[in-house]
Design a protein around this motif. Structure first.
Motif, PDB file in Angstrom:
ATOM      1  N   MET A   1       0.817  -1.151  -0.094  1.00 60.09           N
ATOM      2  CA  MET A   1      -0.077   0.093  -0.034  1.00 60.09           C
ATOM      3  C   MET A   1       0.927   1.081   0.260  1.00 60.09           C
ATOM      4  O   MET A   1       1.674   1.162   0.609  1.00 60.09           O
ATOM      5  N   SER A   2       0.520   2.198  -0.846  1.00 61.91           N
ATOM      6  CA  SER A   2       1.272   3.328  -0.936  1.00 61.91           C
ATOM      7  C   SER A   2       1.180   4.385   0.182  1.00 61.91           C
ATOM      8  O   SER A   2       0.053   4.277   1.092  1.00 61.91           O
ATOM      9  N   LYS A   3       2.132   5.007   0.838  1.00 63.43           N
ATOM     10  CA  LYS A   3       2.382   5.877   2.073  1.00 63.43           C
ATOM     11  C   LYS A   3       1.964   6.995   1.191  1.00 63.43           C
ATOM     12  O   LYS A   3       2.613   7.775   0.614  1.00 63.43           O
ATOM     13  N   SER A   4       0.937   7.855   1.687  1.00 64.31           N
ATOM     14  CA  SER A   4       0.443   9.200   1.464  1.00 64.31           C
ATOM     15  C   SER A   4       1.185  10.222   1.999  1.00 64.31           C
ATOM     16  O   SER A   4       1.424  10.112   3.272  1.00 64.31           O
ATOM     17  N   LEU A   5       1.506  11.160   1.322  1.00 64.24           N
ATOM     18  CA  LEU A   5       2.322  12.307   1.884  1.00 64.24           C
ATOM     19  C   LEU A   5       1.115  13.266   2.155  1.00 64.24           C
ATOM     20  O   LEU A   5       1.087  14.201   2.802  1.00 64.24           O
ATOM     21  N   GLY A   6      -0.170  12.817   1.889  1.00 58.53           N
ATOM     22  CA  GLY A   6      -1.365  13.762   2.165  1.00 58.53           C
ATOM     23  C   GLY A   6      -1.460  15.040   1.496  1.00 58.53           C
ATOM     24  O   GLY A   6      -0.546  15.373   0.727  1.00 58.53           O
ATOM     25  N   TYR A   7      -2.542  15.882   1.815  1.00 61.39           N
ATOM     26  CA  TYR A   7      -2.381  17.037   1.659  1.00 61.39           C
ATOM     27  C   TYR A   7      -1.665  18.068   2.402  1.00 61.39           C
ATOM     28  O   TYR A   7      -1.816  18.220   3.594  1.00 61.39           O
ATOM     29  N   VAL A 107       4.941  11.903 -12.871  1.00 61.47           N
ATOM     30  CA  VAL A 107       5.634  10.792 -12.046  1.00 61.47           C
ATOM     31  C   VAL A 107       7.102  11.512 -11.877  1.00 61.47           C
ATOM     32  O   VAL A 107       7.631  12.033 -12.791  1.00 61.47           O
ATOM     33  N   TYR A 108       7.520  11.305 -10.463  1.00 58.38           N
ATOM     34  CA  TYR A 108       8.769  11.825 -10.056  1.00 58.38           C
ATOM     35  C   TYR A 108       9.642  10.677  -9.528  1.00 58.38           C
ATOM     36  O   TYR A 108       9.371  10.223  -8.556  1.00 58.38           O
ATOM     37  N   LEU A 109      10.695  10.256 -10.390  1.00 60.89           N
ATOM     38  CA  LEU A 109      11.448   8.920 -10.075  1.00 60.89           C
ATOM     39  C   LEU A 109      12.663   9.355  -9.781  1.00 60.89           C
ATOM     40  O   LEU A 109      13.616   9.712 -10.531  1.00 60.89           O
ATOM     41  N   TRP A 110      13.010   9.262  -8.526  1.00 64.57           N
ATOM     42  CA  TRP A 110      14.606   9.545  -8.104  1.00 64.57           C
ATOM     43  C   TRP A 110      15.462   8.306  -8.244  1.00 64.57           C
ATOM     44  O   TRP A 110      14.838   6.894  -7.652  1.00 64.57           O
ATOM     45  N   MET A 111      16.653   8.332  -8.753  1.00 62.38           N
ATOM     46  CA  MET A 111      17.618   6.967  -9.033  1.00 62.38           C
ATOM     47  C   MET A 111      18.841   7.342  -8.056  1.00 62.38           C
ATOM     48  O   MET A 111      19.210   8.762  -8.120  1.00 62.38           O
ATOM     49  N   LYS A 112      19.444   6.322  -7.669  1.00 62.35           N
ATOM     50  CA  LYS A 112      20.785   6.510  -6.908  1.00 62.35           C
ATOM     51  C   LYS A 112      21.557   5.441  -7.733  1.00 62.35           C
ATOM     52  O   LYS A 112      21.355   4.236  -7.898  1.00 62.35           O
ATOM     53  N   GLN A 113      22.762   5.947  -8.321  1.00 58.57           N
ATOM     54  CA  GLN A 113      23.494   5.199  -9.089  1.00 58.57           C
ATOM     55  C   GLN A 113      22.829   4.136 -10.021  1.00 58.57           C
ATOM     56  O   GLN A 113      23.111   2.978 -10.259  1.00 58.57           O
ATOM     57  N   ASN A 114      21.915   4.700 -10.745  1.00 57.37           N
ATOM     58  CA  ASN A 114      21.001   4.176 -11.749  1.00 57.37           C
ATOM     59  C   ASN A 114      19.927   3.065 -11.304  1.00 57.37           C
ATOM     60  O   ASN A 114      19.495   2.386 -12.050  1.00 57.37           O
ATOM     61  N   VAL A 115      19.786   3.016 -10.105  1.00 58.50           N
ATOM     62  CA  VAL A 115      18.626   2.122  -9.334  1.00 58.50           C
ATOM     63  C   VAL A 115      17.705   2.929  -8.992  1.00 58.50           C
ATOM     64  O   VAL A 115      17.905   3.970  -8.059  1.00 58.50           O
ATOM     65  N   PRO A 116      16.656   2.691  -9.235  1.00 57.06           N
ATOM     66  CA  PRO A 116      15.324   3.336  -8.605  1.00 57.06           C
ATOM     67  C   PRO A 116      15.426   3.395  -6.976  1.00 57.06           C
ATOM     68  O   PRO A 116      15.587   2.355  -6.326  1.00 57.06           O
ATOM     69  N   LEU A 117      15.229   4.533  -6.571  1.00 56.03           N
ATOM     70  CA  LEU A 117      15.297   4.890  -5.085  1.00 56.03           C
ATOM     71  C   LEU A 117      13.971   5.017  -4.411  1.00 56.03           C
ATOM     72  O   LEU A 117      13.582   4.568  -3.733  1.00 56.03           O
ATOM     73  N   VAL A 118      13.264   6.084  -4.883  1.00 56.88           N
ATOM     74  CA  VAL A 118      12.053   6.324  -4.422  1.00 56.88           C
ATOM     75  C   VAL A 118      11.475   7.075  -5.441  1.00 56.88           C
ATOM     76  O   VAL A 118      11.914   7.672  -6.494  1.00 56.88           O
ATOM     77  N   ARG A 136      -4.218  23.585  -5.307  1.00 58.75           N
ATOM     78  CA  ARG A 136      -3.916  22.373  -4.319  1.00 58.75           C
ATOM     79  C   ARG A 136      -3.466  21.174  -5.362  1.00 58.75           C
ATOM     80  O   ARG A 136      -4.039  20.901  -6.286  1.00 58.75           O
ATOM     81  N   GLU A 137      -2.678  20.513  -4.769  1.00 60.63           N
ATOM     82  CA  GLU A 137      -1.966  19.243  -5.319  1.00 60.63           C
ATOM     83  C   GLU A 137      -1.903  18.401  -4.623  1.00 60.63           C
ATOM     84  O   GLU A 137      -1.915  18.485  -3.270  1.00 60.63           O
ATOM     85  N   TYR A 138      -2.161  17.024  -4.954  1.00 57.21           N
ATOM     86  CA  TYR A 138      -1.892  15.526  -4.118  1.00 57.21           C
ATOM     87  C   TYR A 138      -0.879  14.878  -4.765  1.00 57.21           C
ATOM     88  O   TYR A 138      -0.782  14.552  -5.777  1.00 57.21           O
ATOM     89  N   ILE A 139       0.097  14.539  -3.810  1.00 57.20           N
ATOM     90  CA  ILE A 139       1.163  13.393  -4.203  1.00 57.20           C
ATOM     91  C   ILE A 139       1.106  12.311  -3.083  1.00 57.20           C
ATOM     92  O   ILE A 139       1.235  12.613  -1.975  1.00 57.20           O
ATOM     93  N   VAL A 140       1.435  11.140  -3.900  1.00 52.99           N
ATOM     94  CA  VAL A 140       1.728  10.163  -3.061  1.00 52.99           C
ATOM     95  C   VAL A 140       2.845   9.388  -3.308  1.00 52.99           C
ATOM     96  O   VAL A 140       3.442   9.501  -4.593  1.00 52.99           O
ATOM     97  N   SER A 141       3.648   8.558  -2.554  1.00 53.03           N
ATOM     98  CA  SER A 141       4.570   7.890  -2.983  1.00 53.03           C
ATOM     99  C   SER A 141       4.183   6.642  -3.634  1.00 53.03           C
ATOM    100  O   SER A 141       3.033   6.141  -3.420  1.00 53.03           O
ATOM    101  N   CYS A 142       5.160   6.054  -4.629  1.00 52.47           N
ATOM    102  CA  CYS A 142       4.436   4.845  -5.221  1.00 52.47           C
ATOM    103  C   CYS A 142       5.900   4.061  -5.586  1.00 52.47           C
ATOM    104  O   CYS A 142       7.002   4.233  -5.054  1.00 52.47           O
ATOM    105  N   ASP A 143       5.534   2.650  -6.074  1.00 47.47           N
ATOM    106  CA  ASP A 143       6.786   1.966  -6.193  1.00 47.47           C
ATOM    107  C   ASP A 143       7.529   2.262  -7.196  1.00 47.47           C
ATOM    108  O   ASP A 143       7.412   2.558  -8.214  1.00 47.47           O
TER     109      ASP A 143
END
Length: 171
Positions: A1-7, A107-118, A136-143
């Motif tokens: 289940m995704s962890k929400s950053l919420g509003y 989608v905002y995908l962070w990589m660390k040494q070419n490996v997906p991080l967050v 207003r915007e809503y963002i959640v973390s995802c896989d």
């Protein structure tokens, strides 16, 4: 289940989505956004520098332009950021979706040494409005691995904004 950053306030959104992963060792940010702004990218690069964070590589895919086209101002602004080179600032590349259906995802995908991080997904386009105080915007973390797979699928339908023949493919 995704962890929400919420509003949350957009200031927190900026830090949690666009800056804090660098503190965790991320060295590349892949952004997929329906709509983009060269002013946002420029601001982001400056903000990373102002926060005394190490430069990263920002790779942006702009998704909604196959149908609507790209304005000359936006196109020239993005190309100027691609061509900007200063070791104290992050590097930047930009691609447009030019074939297949447009991409409206954010989608905002962070990589660390070419490996997906967050990774994060939600409603905020990579624009000053998307990360400003006017809406207003809503963002959640995802896989992050699922986000990376999505990125690989749509990247095949993209072209660099400074490609010699980009004008033949994008209005």
């Amino acid at each position: 289940m995704s962890k929400s950053l919420g509003y949350i306030t957009n200031k927190d959104l900026i830090y949690k989505v666009l800056l804090d992963p660098i503190r965790k060792g991320a060295d590349k940010l892949i952004i997929i956004s329906g709509y983009v702004s060269h002013n946002m990218a420029s601001w982001h690069m400056k903000k990373i520098n102002e926060e005394s964070l190490p430069p990263i590589h920002i790779s942006l895919i702009a998704g909604m332009y196959p149908i609507e086209g790209v304005s000359i101002e936006l196109h020239e602004g993005l190309k100027s950021l691609v061509n900007f080179s200063d070791k104290h600032y992050s590097s930047f590349e930009c691609k447009y979706i030019y074939q297949g259906p447009p991409v409206h995802s954010k989608v905002y995908l962070w990589m660390k040494q070419n490996v997906p991080l967050v990774a994060f997904t939600g409603s905020a386009n990579y624009t000053k409005n998307g990360f400003g105080n006017t809406q207003r915007e809503y963002i959640v973390s995802c896989d992050p691995f699922a986000a990376f797979t999505f990125y690989q699928e749509i990247e095949a339908d993209s072209i660099l904004c400074n490609h010699n023949e980009v004008e033949e493919y994008v209005k």
